[in-house]
Design a protein around this motif. Structure first.
Motif, short mmCIF file in Angstrom:
data_model
loop_
_atom_site.label_atom_id
_atom_site.label_comp_id
_atom_site.label_asym_id
_atom_site.label_seq_id
_atom_site.Cartn_x
_atom_site.Cartn_y
_atom_site.Cartn_z
N GLU A 253 0.85 -1.17 0.00
CA GLU A 253 0.00 0.00 0.00
C GLU A 253 0.90 1.24 0.00
N VAL A 254 0.47 2.28 -0.68
CA VAL A 254 1.22 3.54 -0.71
C VAL A 254 0.45 4.56 0.13
N ILE A 255 1.14 5.16 1.08
CA ILE A 255 0.52 6.16 1.95
C ILE A 255 1.29 7.46 1.83
N VAL A 256 0.59 8.54 1.53
CA VAL A 256 1.23 9.85 1.40
C VAL A 256 1.42 10.42 2.80
N LYS A 257 2.68 10.63 3.18
CA LYS A 257 3.00 11.18 4.50
C LYS A 257 3.26 12.68 4.45
N ALA A 258 3.76 13.18 3.32
CA ALA A 258 4.01 14.62 3.16
C ALA A 258 3.85 14.97 1.69
N VAL B 173 6.84 12.79 0.51
CA VAL B 173 7.27 11.62 1.28
C VAL B 173 6.16 10.57 1.20
N LEU B 174 6.52 9.39 0.75
CA LEU B 174 5.57 8.29 0.62
C LEU B 174 6.04 7.12 1.49
N GLU B 175 5.09 6.39 2.04
CA GLU B 175 5.40 5.20 2.82
C GLU B 175 4.79 3.99 2.14
N LEU B 176 5.60 2.96 1.94
CA LEU B 176 5.13 1.70 1.39
C LEU B 176 4.96 0.71 2.53
N ILE C 36 8.28 1.33 4.55
CA ILE C 36 9.50 1.76 3.87
C ILE C 36 9.25 3.16 3.33
N ILE C 37 10.11 4.09 3.66
CA ILE C 37 9.93 5.48 3.28
C ILE C 37 10.62 5.78 1.95
N ILE C 38 9.87 6.41 1.05
CA ILE C 38 10.40 6.88 -0.23
C ILE C 38 10.32 8.40 -0.21
N GLU C 39 11.46 9.07 -0.27
CA GLU C 39 11.49 10.53 -0.18
C GLU C 39 11.86 11.14 -1.52
N GLY C 40 11.20 12.28 -1.83
CA GLY C 40 11.50 13.02 -3.03
C GLY C 40 12.67 13.96 -2.80
#
Length: 367
Positions: free
Chosen positions: A273-278, A316-319, A332-336
């Motif tokens: 799942e992809v969750i938008v954190k910022a 910032v997205l969280e998987l 797992i954090i994916i940052e731009g």
């Protein structure tokens, strides 16, 4: 009053602020660069929204085929990825390319192939004998197609004793299904061809070539748990593909520098799942529209965190693995900005859409 309405009736036939059906812009299969035969489709005209560059369809390899919308905002990176593929393959402007399956052009986009300066052609019929005939008549520098189809056709040519009449030293860009490893020796012996393995999809364009990413926003995420060989989810621009791959230090069969073994892909389980954190957006309403747009035209589920940070410097997205399948797992954090480029392009597309009127006064909505 009757005279005025009669005058209006005559006027609207000649001019007006909205087009007649005959005046509407049209995108034909030829305009999209995919005017070739397939045995798997019918041809249907549709009204395509002006905010989409074009429509295409998923391949249906994991589920029923689904409509894909490609926005103008994502086109520059999609085109650059295609240029990277063509340059790595050694193709140049003016080269001739034979495409065995017309919808594959949509993964490049016809615009990318036009801008690169290629001439491409399709088969008269979607069959192996038509492929061999096209190789003989068109004499292409490259072929784009599915590897098992090409291998079977080349074996036919060898059995029929006509292999010597086919062009030599060409490039085979294989795509659409996992690479048929038996193609490599067959292509070498029949055509002295160089084989390249392309991985991508209609939703995102080309992502890897011979195990090497062709975009800057590719991330590999190790799958949790499991036994045996480690597998890694491929994430593009912050959005998971739903495909997992082994990563090998010995390299891809077509390129020892390529570590992603794309011809051994598996469907990811459990899915992320992809969750938008910022978000760089200042409005959660607009962010909500972005995630719904991604669901509708890309088939990826994205959720907004209840405590999402708006107006952030970068996305910032969280998987997170699906809770039902995997239970509670760390995210797992994916940052731009680099690794969330695709998601940010979709944000830009949504903003562009909101800033433009519906452009058809007969269609009104009340909010």
């Amino acid at each position: 009053m009757k005279g005025m309405l009669a005058e209006i009736a005559n006027m609207v036939k000649d001019f007006g602020s909205a087009p007649t059906f005959a005046e509407m812009p049209r995108k034909t299969l030829a305009d999209k660069g995919i005017a070739g035969p397939t045995a798997a489709h019918t041809i249907e005209e549709v009204h395509t929204p002006l905010n989409l560059a074009y429509l295409t369809f998923t391949t249906g390899s994991s589920a029923f085929q689904n409509i894909v919308g490609v926005t103008f905002a994502e086109m520059p990176r999609k085109i650059q990825a295609s240029f990277n593929v063509l340059q790595r393959a050694g193709l140049k402007a003016g080269d001739k390319v034979l495409v065995t399956y017309p919808p594959l052009v949509n993964v490049f986009s016809g615009d990318a192939m036009k801008k690169y300066g290629l001439e491409w052609r399709f088969l008269v019929r979607s069959s192996r004998d038509a492929f061999l005939a096209a190789l003989y008549e068109f004499q292409p520098q490259a072929v784009v197609g599915e590897s098992s189809f090409i291998r079977a056709a080349l074996e036919d040519a060898r059995h029929m004793g006509v292999a010597d009449e086919l062009p030599r030293d060409i490039v085979l860009l294989t795509a659409g299904t996992p690479l048929d490893l038996e193609l490599l020796p067959t292509a070498k012996s029949v055509l002295n061809a160089r084989v390249h393995d392309l991985y991508g999809c209609q939703e995102f364009g080309w992502l890897c070539m011979d195990g090497v990413p062709v975009r800057e926003d590719i991330e590999l995420v190790k799958l949790p748990g499991g036994a045996g060989q480690e597998m890694f989810e491929l994430v593009v621009g912050g959005l998971p593909m739903g495909d997992s791959f082994p990563v090998s230090a010995s390299g891809h069969v077509c390129n020892s520098e390529g570590k992603i073994i794309t011809y051994r892909r598996e469907r990811t389980y459990p899915e992320y799942e992809v969750i938008v954190k910022a978000t760089t957006l200042t409005s959660t309403v607009t962010l909500g529209r972005v995630v719904r747009s991604i669901l509708r035209i890309k088939g990826r589920i994205v959720k907004v965190s209840p405590d999402v940070v708006t107006g952030a410097e970068h996305t910032v997205l969280e998987l997170k693995p699906d809770y039902v399948s995997a239970g509670e797992q760390p995210g797992i954090i994916i940052e731009g900005p680099q690794k969330t480029q695709f998601f940010d392009d979709m944000v830009r597309a949504q903003l562009d859409y909101q800033q433009k009127a519906k452009a058809d006064p007969t269609w009104t909505k009340r909010s």
